[in-house]
Design a protein around this motif. Sequence first.
Motif, PDB file in Angstrom:
ATOM      1  N   ASP A   6       4.088  -1.057 -10.280  1.00 27.48           N
ATOM      2  CA  ASP A   6       3.408  -0.728 -11.535  1.00 27.48           C
ATOM      3  C   ASP A   6       4.353  -0.836 -12.723  1.00 27.48           C
ATOM      4  O   ASP A   6       3.957  -1.284 -13.812  1.00 27.48           O
ATOM      5  CB  ASP A   6       2.828   0.683 -11.471  1.00 27.48           C
ATOM      6  CG  ASP A   6       1.592   0.783 -10.587  1.00 27.48           C
ATOM      7  OD1 ASP A   6       1.015  -0.272 -10.251  1.00 27.48           O
ATOM      8  OD2 ASP A   6       1.227   1.924 -10.228  1.00 27.48           O
TER       9      ASP A   6
ATOM     10  N   ARG B  89       0.811  -1.221   0.000  1.00 26.75           N
ATOM     11  CA  ARG B  89       0.000   0.000   0.000  1.00 26.75           C
ATOM     12  C   ARG B  89       0.845   1.271   0.000  1.00 26.75           C
ATOM     13  O   ARG B  89       0.305   2.365  -0.225  1.00 26.75           O
ATOM     14  CB  ARG B  89      -0.930   0.015   1.215  1.00 26.75           C
ATOM     15  CG  ARG B  89      -0.211   0.060   2.560  1.00 26.75           C
ATOM     16  CD  ARG B  89      -1.195   0.123   3.720  1.00 26.75           C
ATOM     17  NE  ARG B  89      -0.531   0.050   5.011  1.00 26.75           N
ATOM     18  CZ  ARG B  89      -0.282  -1.080   5.665  1.00 26.75           C
ATOM     19  NH1 ARG B  89      -0.635  -2.237   5.133  1.00 26.75           N
ATOM     20  NH2 ARG B  89       0.324  -1.064   6.844  1.00 26.75           N
ATOM     21  N   HIS B  90       2.119   1.166   0.240  1.00 29.16           N
ATOM     22  CA  HIS B  90       2.967   2.352   0.246  1.00 29.16           C
ATOM     23  C   HIS B  90       3.092   2.901  -1.174  1.00 29.16           C
ATOM     24  O   HIS B  90       3.325   2.168  -2.128  1.00 29.16           O
ATOM     25  CB  HIS B  90       4.352   2.033   0.813  1.00 29.16           C
ATOM     26  CG  HIS B  90       4.329   1.672   2.258  1.00 29.16           C
ATOM     27  ND1 HIS B  90       5.341   0.962   2.870  1.00 29.16           N
ATOM     28  CD2 HIS B  90       3.404   1.910   3.225  1.00 29.16           C
ATOM     29  CE1 HIS B  90       5.043   0.795   4.148  1.00 29.16           C
ATOM     30  NE2 HIS B  90       3.877   1.360   4.380  1.00 29.16           N
ATOM     31  N   GLU B  91       2.954   4.190  -1.286  1.00 31.10           N
ATOM     32  CA  GLU B  91       2.907   4.855  -2.595  1.00 31.10           C
ATOM     33  C   GLU B  91       4.126   4.540  -3.448  1.00 31.10           C
ATOM     34  O   GLU B  91       4.013   4.255  -4.652  1.00 31.10           O
ATOM     35  CB  GLU B  91       2.780   6.362  -2.381  1.00 31.10           C
ATOM     36  CG  GLU B  91       2.750   7.181  -3.652  1.00 31.10           C
ATOM     37  CD  GLU B  91       2.654   8.669  -3.359  1.00 31.10           C
ATOM     38  OE1 GLU B  91       3.107   9.462  -4.208  1.00 31.10           O
ATOM     39  OE2 GLU B  91       2.136   9.044  -2.278  1.00 31.10           O
ATOM     40  N   ASN B  92       5.323   4.579  -2.858  1.00 32.03           N
ATOM     41  CA  ASN B  92       6.535   4.358  -3.635  1.00 32.03           C
ATOM     42  C   ASN B  92       6.713   2.895  -4.034  1.00 32.03           C
ATOM     43  O   ASN B  92       7.235   2.600  -5.113  1.00 32.03           O
ATOM     44  CB  ASN B  92       7.754   4.854  -2.859  1.00 32.03           C
ATOM     45  CG  ASN B  92       7.753   6.365  -2.696  1.00 32.03           C
ATOM     46  OD1 ASN B  92       7.432   7.087  -3.625  1.00 32.03           O
ATOM     47  ND2 ASN B  92       8.086   6.843  -1.498  1.00 32.03           N
TER      48      ASN B  92
ATOM     49  N   GLN C 242       4.279   6.208   4.750  1.00 38.61           N
ATOM     50  CA  GLN C 242       5.298   5.163   4.715  1.00 38.61           C
ATOM     51  C   GLN C 242       6.115   5.160   6.010  1.00 38.61           C
ATOM     52  O   GLN C 242       6.363   4.097   6.609  1.00 38.61           O
ATOM     53  CB  GLN C 242       6.193   5.415   3.505  1.00 38.61           C
ATOM     54  CG  GLN C 242       7.332   4.453   3.294  1.00 38.61           C
ATOM     55  CD  GLN C 242       8.153   4.863   2.083  1.00 38.61           C
ATOM     56  OE1 GLN C 242       7.736   5.677   1.260  1.00 38.61           O
ATOM     57  NE2 GLN C 242       9.343   4.309   1.980  1.00 38.61           N
TER      58      GLN C 242
ATOM     59  N   THR D  37       7.280   8.961   1.983  1.00 36.44           N
ATOM     60  CA  THR D  37       6.058   9.657   2.379  1.00 36.44           C
ATOM     61  C   THR D  37       5.823   9.556   3.886  1.00 36.44           C
ATOM     62  O   THR D  37       6.372   8.672   4.558  1.00 36.44           O
ATOM     63  CB  THR D  37       4.843   9.073   1.649  1.00 36.44           C
ATOM     64  OG1 THR D  37       4.644   7.717   2.084  1.00 36.44           O
ATOM     65  CG2 THR D  37       5.060   9.089   0.138  1.00 36.44           C
TER      66      THR D  37
ATOM     67  N   SER E 204      12.207   4.872  -3.402  1.00 36.79           N
ATOM     68  CA  SER E 204      11.871   6.118  -2.713  1.00 36.79           C
ATOM     69  C   SER E 204      12.901   7.209  -2.973  1.00 36.79           C
ATOM     70  O   SER E 204      12.865   8.261  -2.332  1.00 36.79           O
ATOM     71  CB  SER E 204      11.762   5.883  -1.192  1.00 36.79           C
ATOM     72  OG  SER E 204      10.691   5.024  -0.884  1.00 36.79           O
TER      73      SER E 204
ATOM     74  N   GLN F 185       4.170   0.907  -4.645  1.00 32.88           N
ATOM     75  CA  GLN F 185       3.200   0.719  -5.715  1.00 32.88           C
ATOM     76  C   GLN F 185       3.705   1.319  -7.027  1.00 32.88           C
ATOM     77  O   GLN F 185       3.500   0.745  -8.107  1.00 32.88           O
ATOM     78  CB  GLN F 185       1.861   1.355  -5.337  1.00 32.88           C
ATOM     79  CG  GLN F 185       0.732   1.021  -6.310  1.00 32.88           C
ATOM     80  CD  GLN F 185       0.464  -0.473  -6.387  1.00 32.88           C
ATOM     81  OE1 GLN F 185       0.086  -1.087  -5.392  1.00 32.88           O
ATOM     82  NE2 GLN F 185       0.642  -1.058  -7.566  1.00 32.88           N
ATOM     83  N   TRP F 186       4.371   2.471  -6.942  1.00 33.14           N
ATOM     84  CA  TRP F 186       4.968   3.069  -8.151  1.00 33.14           C
ATOM     85  C   TRP F 186       5.913   2.084  -8.819  1.00 33.14           C
ATOM     86  O   TRP F 186       5.896   1.900 -10.040  1.00 33.14           O
ATOM     87  CB  TRP F 186       5.715   4.347  -7.759  1.00 33.14           C
ATOM     88  CG  TRP F 186       6.342   5.087  -8.896  1.00 33.14           C
ATOM     89  CD1 TRP F 186       5.808   6.126  -9.597  1.00 33.14           C
ATOM     90  CD2 TRP F 186       7.646   4.840  -9.473  1.00 33.14           C
ATOM     91  NE1 TRP F 186       6.684   6.539 -10.572  1.00 33.14           N
ATOM     92  CE2 TRP F 186       7.814   5.776 -10.517  1.00 33.14           C
ATOM     93  CE3 TRP F 186       8.665   3.929  -9.206  1.00 33.14           C
ATOM     94  CZ2 TRP F 186       8.973   5.817 -11.296  1.00 33.14           C
ATOM     95  CZ3 TRP F 186       9.820   3.966  -9.990  1.00 33.14           C
ATOM     96  CH2 TRP F 186       9.968   4.897 -11.004  1.00 33.14           C
TER      97      TRP F 186
END
Length: 230
Positions: free
Chosen positions: A35, A26-29, A142, A139, A208, A31-32
């Motif tokens: 992807d 679920r951490h934004e980085n 995070q 983040t 990150s 997931q980046w």
Amino acid sequence: MQIRIFDDGDADRDCLFVLGWGNRCRHENVQWFVDRLATRFRVHVAELPTHISDVRTEWVDPLVDYATDLESVALLSHSAGGLTAAHMDLDSIEQRVYLSPWWGSDFGPLFGLVRALPISRPFLPVGNLEGAALGELATEAQLADGPDSSSPAFLRAVDRAQQRLPPARDDAVAFCTLTDAIVDPRAVGHRLPADRIRLYDGGHELFSSTARDDLTETVLDALERGPTAL
């Protein structure tokens, strides 16, 4: 251990991505990064249990059992995931890419005393898990999710696994920064020759760090072709 699969239906090869200590899908980085991995692979992302007392039985064996069902695996790992992946011995693993692997530590001068304590409850403060140390893009969410303590049992387990690392495989490559404040980058140099190490400027987590924009394609190429990608 939780493993999530990211599959857009077009990839015909599997990548097992073993996250580091405290990393979550679920951490934004994270997931980046996933992807971008998913543009070439069917990605299996493993989240390691945070507080353990045995690396082999709680981290390595569950992943070996899972990967046994995969025919051809590109193995990607970060930090504690890199310690775990180094102990995985499967013929189906064709490439190994390590991001800041936790192959060495400096637990400090009191480690000899602390490690002897028969305590599995986390109470020892964790230092250096701050935004600047992780990467410029770390983040607040995070950082809030990250572990803030460890136990003597956990430190013993990690130290034992580091001392018992098998020889590095010929297909292994690593990405790391020499200014890593969380793991000891010298351990990477002790295990891999210079032509199989790609250095970058940034924090402990490549995904990150601002360096990710320049190096993610190289990581993907290394997962496909191995050391020749560097």
